[in-house]
Scaffold this active site. Structure first.
Site, PDB file in Angstrom:
ATOM      1  N   ASP A 235      -9.700  -7.722   7.339  1.00  0.00           N
ATOM      2  CA  ASP A 235      -8.795  -6.720   6.759  1.00  0.00           C
ATOM      3  C   ASP A 235      -9.505  -5.989   5.621  1.00  0.00           C
ATOM      4  OD1 ASP A 235      -5.892  -5.577   6.280  1.00  0.00           O
ATOM      5  OD2 ASP A 235      -6.639  -6.274   4.342  1.00  0.00           O
TER       6      ASP A 235
ATOM      7  N   ILE B 236       0.825  -1.209   0.000  1.00  0.00           N
ATOM      8  CA  ILE B 236       0.000   0.000   0.000  1.00  0.00           C
ATOM      9  C   ILE B 236       0.863   1.265   0.000  1.00  0.00           C
ATOM     10  CG2 ILE B 236      -0.379   0.330   2.490  1.00  0.00           C
ATOM     11  CD1 ILE B 236      -3.005   0.573  -0.335  1.00  0.00           C
TER      12      ILE B 236
ATOM     13  N   LYS C 142      -5.365   1.875   7.860  1.00  0.00           N
ATOM     14  CA  LYS C 142      -6.443   1.124   8.496  1.00  0.00           C
ATOM     15  C   LYS C 142      -5.988  -0.320   8.677  1.00  0.00           C
ATOM     16  CE  LYS C 142      -7.985  -1.683   6.157  1.00  0.00           C
ATOM     17  NZ  LYS C 142      -7.644  -2.857   5.278  1.00  0.00           N
TER      18      LYS C 142
ATOM     19  N   SER D 282      11.792   1.092   6.543  1.00  0.00           N
ATOM     20  CA  SER D 282      11.332  -0.279   6.354  1.00  0.00           C
ATOM     21  C   SER D 282      12.513  -1.188   6.635  1.00  0.00           C
ATOM     22  CB  SER D 282      10.877  -0.445   4.895  1.00  0.00           C
ATOM     23  OG  SER D 282       9.846  -1.361   4.792  1.00  0.00           O
TER      24      SER D 282
END
Ligand code: NAP
Length: 313
Positions: free
Chosen positions: A170, A15, A92, A37
């Site tokens: 999810d 995402i 989210k 990351s």
């Protein structure tokens, strides 16, 4: 115009690359100044760090972070960011539990930074016109069908079917983020059937029933095993006919068959999210609506557990 908000993107997976990087590039109010990351090099031309400690140690001036990691690890990273005095954009779902989100909200308030619990599906172009139509309608029933193929949309994302990964919720929480936005009254879970693969700690399918004070029937069918055509539909029967939101809220068909003008579709859900984030940072507010997360938690509390065939990717 004021200087752009200096933002670091954390958790450089699907995402982050597919939506956050282009949405930030298209928003003059936000500047991407670093990526974080554990693996990989981030994106070309932007400083990359393997964790937040390394970013902090670099001394790069940061004002905000957007957290795109799986939910299981989001709280700790968010708390570290808030302790630095950074505004926080949460992908989210905003946390793995309700109490985590409450703690983040309290910490953000105490630190005077903005916390954004983002719900991208609420920025789909059909959602606000549907909400406006339903505000005055007599609603008879709501049917949610959210059936997609986990193998197509989430390859290699083992975290989804691990504990705290939400499983089929999810994607299902996206439907709930829309329903909680478009219905004029609060509603609650009455029963749930959750299908857990024999080798997983999160459900791969769920059938959830809700109602409200007036007895409105709301039925949701979430399934991660859908091959062939995929469904992300919400059908609302009203006294004036049936309203349907297709394609995750992208397409709205009103009872008279018309499809309201959807010029916002040109901009996309994540452009809307970043515009909202920049606005709340500028005004010093937070935007944290836990209603979709609460419904998922309640489905687990109310749910009957069924063991189904093991999931092999
Ligand atoms: P993803 O492809 O697995 O990416 C998540 C990234 O977070 C990974 O690339 C990984 O990068 C990092 N990460 C994984 N485990 C971690 C850990 N234990 N500690 C720290 N970092 C870790 O997942 P995604 O699809 O982007 O989803 C991420 C979040 O966005 C989820 O909450 C999801 O619901 C939400 N979302 C996803 C989509 C979608 O279509 N995929 C759409 C909207 C929202 P490193 O290994 O390099 O650290």
């Amino acid at each position: 115009m004021s200087q752009p908000i200096r933002l670091a993107l954390v958790g450089m997976g699907k995402i982050a690359h597919d939506q956050h990087v282009p949405a930030i590039a298209g928003n003059a109010d936000i500047a991407l100044v670093a990526t974080v990351s554990r693996h990989g090099d981030g994106i070309e031309g932007t400083p990359h760090f393997h964790d937040l400690d390394a970013l902090i140690a670099s001394g790069i001036a940061i004002e905000a972070v957007a957290l795109c990691t799986p939910p299981q690890v989001r709280r700790a990273i968010a708390m570290q960011a808030i302790a630095q005095g950074w505004h926080v954009f949460l992908e989210k779902p905003p946390g793995a539990t309700l109490a985590e989100v409450a703690q983040l909200q309290a910490a953000a308030d105490a630190a005077g930074v903005s916390l954004f619990a983002s719900w991208h599906s609420r920025y789909a172009p059909g959602v606000e016109p549907a909400r406006a139509f339903l505000a005055d309608a007599a609603i008879a029933s709501v049917t949610v069908t959210w059936r997609e193929d986990i193998r197509v949309w989430h390859p290699g994302q083992a975290w989804i079917l691990e504990a705290g990964g939400f499983g089929v919720f999810d994607p299902g929480i996206n439907a709930l983020s829309i329903v909680t936005r478009i219905l004029p009254r609060a509603f609650f879970v009455t029963e749930a059937d959750l299908d857990f693969p024999a080798n997983c700690d999160s459900p791969i399918a769920a059938r959830v029933r809700f109602t409200d004070d007036a007895g409105l029937p709301i039925a949701a069918d979430f399934d991660f095993r859908q091959e062939g055509p995929q469904s992300w539909d919400i059908v609302v029967a009203t006294d004036a006919g049936t309203l349907t939101l297709h394609d995750g809220g992208a397409r709205l068909v009103l009872p008279d068959g018309t499809e309201p003008s959807q010029s916002e579709a040109l901009h996309g859900e994540y452009a809307g999210l970043y515009a909202r984030f920049a606005a709340i940072v500028r005004t010093g507010e937070s935007d944290v609506d836990i209603a979709p997360l609460r419904h998922v938690a309640d489905a687990f509390l109310r749910g009957r557990r069924h063991v189904v065939e093991a999931f092999i990717e």
